[in-house]
Design an enzyme around this catalytic site. Sequence first.
Site, mmCIF file in Angstrom:
data_model
loop_
_atom_site.group_PDB
_atom_site.id
_atom_site.type_symbol
_atom_site.label_atom_id
_atom_site.label_comp_id
_atom_site.label_asym_id
_atom_site.label_seq_id
_atom_site.Cartn_x
_atom_site.Cartn_y
_atom_site.Cartn_z
ATOM 1 N N ALA A 221 0.896 -1.233 0.064
ATOM 2 C CA ALA A 221 -0.140 -0.012 0.064
ATOM 3 C C ALA A 221 0.795 1.164 0.178
ATOM 4 O O ALA A 221 0.639 2.228 -0.772
ATOM 5 C CB ALA A 221 -1.150 0.101 1.197
ATOM 6 N N ARG A 259 -2.910 18.807 4.326
ATOM 7 C CA ARG A 259 -3.597 17.355 4.058
ATOM 8 C C ARG A 259 -2.711 16.750 2.822
ATOM 9 O O ARG A 259 -2.989 15.537 2.796
ATOM 10 C CB ARG A 259 -5.003 17.469 3.745
ATOM 11 C CG ARG A 259 -5.945 17.904 4.874
ATOM 12 C CD ARG A 259 -7.065 18.422 4.269
ATOM 13 N NE ARG A 259 -7.275 19.418 3.451
ATOM 14 C CZ ARG A 259 -8.377 19.889 2.899
ATOM 15 N NH1 ARG A 259 -9.434 19.566 3.173
ATOM 16 N NH2 ARG A 259 -8.332 20.809 1.858
ATOM 17 N N CYS A 275 11.140 -1.413 -7.193
ATOM 18 C CA CYS A 275 10.160 -1.658 -6.471
ATOM 19 C C CYS A 275 8.722 -1.161 -7.070
ATOM 20 O O CYS A 275 7.641 -2.056 -6.957
ATOM 21 C CB CYS A 275 10.299 -1.134 -4.835
ATOM 22 S SG CYS A 275 11.725 -1.525 -4.392
HETATM 23 N N1 NAD Z 1 15.901 -2.173 -3.084
HETATM 24 C C1 NAD Z 1 15.269 -1.587 -2.512
HETATM 25 O O1 NAD Z 1 15.409 -0.231 -2.169
HETATM 26 C C2 NAD Z 1 14.325 -2.376 -1.623
HETATM 27 C C3 NAD Z 1 13.676 -1.465 -0.677
HETATM 28 C C4 NAD Z 1 12.557 -2.130 0.385
HETATM 29 C C5 NAD Z 1 12.281 -3.379 0.185
HETATM 30 N N2 NAD Z 1 12.735 -3.957 -1.036
HETATM 31 C C6 NAD Z 1 12.378 -5.387 -1.292
HETATM 32 O O2 NAD Z 1 13.476 -6.104 -0.432
HETATM 33 C C7 NAD Z 1 13.852 -7.431 -1.174
HETATM 34 C C8 NAD Z 1 15.265 -7.610 -1.715
HETATM 35 O O3 NAD Z 1 15.523 -6.496 -2.669
HETATM 36 P P1 NAD Z 1 16.847 -6.195 -3.161
HETATM 37 O O4 NAD Z 1 16.857 -5.074 -3.886
HETATM 38 O O5 NAD Z 1 17.752 -6.295 -1.976
HETATM 39 O O6 NAD Z 1 17.199 -7.330 -4.002
HETATM 40 P P2 NAD Z 1 18.600 -7.953 -4.603
HETATM 41 O O7 NAD Z 1 18.478 -8.498 -5.794
HETATM 42 O O8 NAD Z 1 19.618 -6.691 -4.657
HETATM 43 O O9 NAD Z 1 19.331 -8.954 -3.463
HETATM 44 C C9 NAD Z 1 18.775 -10.092 -3.342
HETATM 45 C C10 NAD Z 1 19.843 -10.999 -3.010
HETATM 46 O O10 NAD Z 1 19.304 -12.318 -2.503
HETATM 47 C C11 NAD Z 1 20.108 -13.436 -3.046
HETATM 48 N N3 NAD Z 1 19.458 -14.416 -2.913
HETATM 49 C C12 NAD Z 1 18.536 -15.267 -3.475
HETATM 50 N N4 NAD Z 1 18.069 -16.354 -3.101
HETATM 51 C C13 NAD Z 1 18.754 -16.794 -1.788
HETATM 52 C C14 NAD Z 1 18.881 -17.815 -0.956
HETATM 53 N N5 NAD Z 1 17.985 -18.696 -1.025
HETATM 54 N N6 NAD Z 1 19.775 -17.544 -0.148
HETATM 55 C C15 NAD Z 1 20.659 -16.518 0.000
HETATM 56 N N7 NAD Z 1 20.679 -15.423 -0.942
HETATM 57 C C16 NAD Z 1 19.628 -15.701 -1.688
HETATM 58 C C17 NAD Z 1 20.486 -13.123 -4.391
HETATM 59 O O11 NAD Z 1 21.680 -13.616 -4.580
HETATM 60 C C18 NAD Z 1 20.630 -11.676 -4.146
HETATM 61 O O12 NAD Z 1 22.142 -11.147 -4.032
HETATM 62 C C19 NAD Z 1 12.894 -7.655 -2.373
HETATM 63 O O13 NAD Z 1 11.641 -8.317 -2.282
HETATM 64 C C20 NAD Z 1 12.407 -6.158 -2.603
HETATM 65 O O14 NAD Z 1 11.098 -5.938 -2.975
HETATM 66 C C21 NAD Z 1 13.801 -3.499 -1.815
HETATM 67 O O1 UPG Z 2 8.316 13.195 -6.438
HETATM 68 C C1 UPG Z 2 9.088 12.273 -7.027
HETATM 69 C C2 UPG Z 2 9.611 11.102 -6.157
HETATM 70 C C3 UPG Z 2 10.204 10.266 -6.732
HETATM 71 N N1 UPG Z 2 10.458 10.103 -8.236
HETATM 72 C C4 UPG Z 2 10.865 8.768 -8.992
HETATM 73 O O2 UPG Z 2 10.283 7.521 -8.386
HETATM 74 C C5 UPG Z 2 11.280 6.767 -8.365
HETATM 75 C C6 UPG Z 2 11.426 6.093 -7.067
HETATM 76 O O3 UPG Z 2 12.210 6.917 -6.023
HETATM 77 P P1 UPG Z 2 12.154 6.481 -4.502
HETATM 78 O O4 UPG Z 2 11.091 6.022 -4.193
HETATM 79 O O5 UPG Z 2 12.826 7.644 -3.929
HETATM 80 O O6 UPG Z 2 13.411 5.241 -4.605
HETATM 81 P P2 UPG Z 2 13.190 3.536 -4.242
HETATM 82 O O7 UPG Z 2 14.475 3.266 -3.877
HETATM 83 O O8 UPG Z 2 12.349 3.038 -5.297
HETATM 84 O O9 UPG Z 2 11.999 3.787 -2.898
HETATM 85 C C7 UPG Z 2 10.685 3.447 -2.720
HETATM 86 O O10 UPG Z 2 10.702 1.963 -3.173
HETATM 87 C C8 UPG Z 2 11.301 1.225 -1.902
HETATM 88 C C9 UPG Z 2 11.095 -0.439 -2.269
HETATM 89 O O11 UPG Z 2 10.065 -1.008 -2.064
HETATM 90 C C10 UPG Z 2 10.491 1.567 -0.628
HETATM 91 O O12 UPG Z 2 11.376 0.800 0.268
HETATM 92 C C11 UPG Z 2 10.744 3.234 -0.614
HETATM 93 O O13 UPG Z 2 10.117 3.427 0.681
HETATM 94 C C12 UPG Z 2 10.109 3.858 -1.739
HETATM 95 O O14 UPG Z 2 10.115 5.142 -1.601
HETATM 96 C C13 UPG Z 2 12.561 7.149 -9.004
HETATM 97 O O15 UPG Z 2 12.681 6.937 -10.360
HETATM 98 C C14 UPG Z 2 12.348 8.912 -8.877
HETATM 99 O O16 UPG Z 2 13.060 9.614 -9.562
HETATM 100 C C15 UPG Z 2 9.742 10.947 -9.025
HETATM 101 O O17 UPG Z 2 9.561 10.816 -10.359
HETATM 102 N N2 UPG Z 2 9.371 12.121 -8.326
#
Ligand code: NAD
Ligand code: UPG
Length: 480
Positions: A221, A259, A275
Site C-alpha cells: 500500500a 492534508r 520496487c
Molecule cells: N531495493 C530496495 O530499495 C528495496 C527496498 C525495500 C524493500 N525491498 C524488497 O527487498 C527484497 C530484496 O530486494 P533487493 O533490492 O535487496 O534485492 P537484490 O536482488 O539486490 O538482492 C537479493 C539477494 O538475494 C540473494 N538470494 C536469492 N536467493 C537466496 C537464498 N536462497 N539464500 C541466500 N541468498 C539468496 C541473491 O543472490 C541477491 O544477492 C525484495 O523483495 C524487494 O522488493 C527492496
Molecule cells: O517526487 C518524486 C519522487 C520520486 N520520483 C521517482 O520515483 C522513483 C522511485 O524513487 P524513490 O521512491 O525515492 O526510490 P526507491 O528506492 O525506489 O524507494 C521506493 O521503493 C522502496 C522499495 O520498496 C521503498 O522501500 C521506498 O520507501 C520507496 O520510496 C525514482 O525513479 C524517482 O526518480 C519522482 O519521479 N518524483
Amino acid sequence: MPIKNICCLGAGYVGGPTCSVIALKCPEIKVTVADLSKERIKQWNSDRLPIYEPGLDEVVMSCRGKNLFFTNDVHAAILEADLIFISVNTPTKNFGNGKGRAADLKYVESAARLIADIAKSNKIVVEKSTVPVRAAESISKILMANQKPGITYQILSNPEFLAEGTAINDLLYPDRVLIGGEESPSGKEAIEALCSIYEHWITRKNILTTNTWSSELSKLAANALLAQRISSINSLSAVCEATGADISEVARAVGLDSRIGPKFLQASIGFGGSCFQKDILNLVYICECLNLPEVASYWQQVIDMNEYQKSRFTSKVIESLFNTVTGKNICILGFAFKKNTGDTRESPAIYVVKTLLDEGASLKIYDPKVLESQIIEDLTYPAICESPEEVMKNVMICKDAYSAAKECHAIVICTEWDEFTALDYNKIYSEMMKPAYIFDGRKILDHQALVDIGFYVQTIGKRLNRPAELRCWNSSPGVI
Ligand SMILES: NC(=O)c1ccc[n+]([C@@H]2O[C@H](COP(=O)([O-])OP(=O)(O)OC[C@H]3O[C@@H](n4cnc5c(N)ncnc54)[C@H](O)[C@@H]3O)[C@@H](O)[C@H]2O)c1
Ligand SMILES: O=c1ccn([C@@H]2O[C@H](COP(=O)(O)OP(=O)(O)O[C@H]3O[C@H](CO)[C@@H](O)[C@H](O)[C@H]3O)[C@@H](O)[C@H]2O)c(=O)[nH]1
C-alpha cells in the site's frame, strides 16, 4: 531470550545496508549476511562494495570483521542464528501463471526450504522481502511441514521502507518500523525479540506492531500510494504543457495544503527503481485473484500513466528534433533510476535510450555511478540489439558530461544528479551542433539561463519562452 546471533539471507540493496546498520547499533549481536552469489559476497568483503549508497562504506568498514560478516556459508549462518531475515529478491514473474504481474516467490521459498533443512534450534524467521499478502503463510507451511522434533518457528513480517540513495539515513531515522506477527503468546514473544533489536536506536513509539497480513499489505500500500502521487503529478504535467501552467508552481501550491503535503510531487520522466512497478503489478494481480477487478484497474492506471509519461517525453525529444533522430548524436546525462545510486533497475533512461536507438540515433551516455558493463547489459537484454557488440555500434559510454555532450545535437537529462546542475553550459553549448537542444527530464536546470545562452529547452510540465531575437521563423511564439 535476547537475540545474540542474526543471519540475513540475501546480501542485496536491502540485506546489506539493513544488517550493516543493525551491526553498527547492536555491537553485542553477531550479524552474518549470507548470499548464494560468490561474486556479491566477494565484493561485500572488498574495498569496493557491490552497491553505491552514501554513508554505507563507513558503516561497513566500522563493523566488518567485528560483529558483521558476509559469507557464502549459508549453512553455518542459519545453524547459529536465533533470528533470520529473509531479504531475497521477489521479482515480477516472467513465465506461467501471473506472468508479468505476480511476484515470483521462488527465492523466498528456496530460503524457507534452506532454513527447514538446516535448522537444529528454534528460529524467528523474519520476512523482510516485499511479498504478496499471506506469503508468511506459505513460509510457515514449508517450515512446519519439515519441522524437526523439538524445534519451533515464529514467522514475522517486517517490511523494509528504505529508499535507495538515502538508505543509511532511512535506516538510522525511519519514519516507522513495522512488525507483523501472530497474536499468540509465542507470536508476541517473537515480536518483542525483534522490537528489542530496533529499540537499540529507535524509540518504541516509532515501532508499530500489527497482525501479519496488515504488515504485508501495508508495504504494498505504501509503495502504491507513493507511486500514485508521482503518476498524479505527471498526469498534471501534461495539462501544464498544454495550457501554460507550470507544474512546479502547481506542486508547490497544492503541497502547502497540510492534508496533501509537499513530498513526492516532483514531476519527472516517470518513476523507475526495482520496487514501484513490481509491487503495484503484484497488488493488481492480487486484486484480480480476489475478484476485485475495479480495484485492480484503479491501481493499474498508476503504471499506465507512468508508461505514458516515459513515452510522452521521448516523443517530445524526437518531434522537437524535426521528427527524426536518425544519424543524430544525442547525449544522455544520467542512467540510474534516481540520483545517488548506481542502480538501473526499471530506470526510465533505459526506455528513453532504447527508443532513441530504435529511431536510429547515436548515443553518448554519461552517469557518475553506473558501470559501463551495466549500461551495456541493460541495453542488450531484453534485446532490441542482438549482442553487446551491436549495442556498442551506436552507443558510446563517456567518462564525463563534457565529452558526452561534445558534437551532439541534443542533451537529454534522465537522472537528477547534482553535478549536472553545476556544469558550464556556455562551454557545452559552444561544442555542440546547432541548433542545440536540452531536454530536462528532471526539471533540475536553470532553463531561462540556458535559453539565454542559445539552447532550445524543453522540460516537463512547463512551456518555455525564447527571447524574440533567438526565435526561429518557424517556431510558434512561446513554444519551441
Ligand atoms: N531495493 C530496495 O530499495 C528495496 C527496498 C525495500 C524493500 N525491498 C524488497 O527487498 C527484497 C530484496 O530486494 P533487493 O533490492 O535487496 O534485492 P537484490 O536482488 O539486490 O538482492 C537479493 C539477494 O538475494 C540473494 N538470494 C536469492 N536467493 C537466496 C537464498 N536462497 N539464500 C541466500 N541468498 C539468496 C541473491 O543472490 C541477491 O544477492 C525484495 O523483495 C524487494 O522488493 C527492496
Ligand atoms: O517526487 C518524486 C519522487 C520520486 N520520483 C521517482 O520515483 C522513483 C522511485 O524513487 P524513490 O521512491 O525515492 O526510490 P526507491 O528506492 O525506489 O524507494 C521506493 O521503493 C522502496 C522499495 O520498496 C521503498 O522501500 C521506498 O520507501 C520507496 O520510496 C525514482 O525513479 C524517482 O526518480 C519522482 O519521479 N518524483
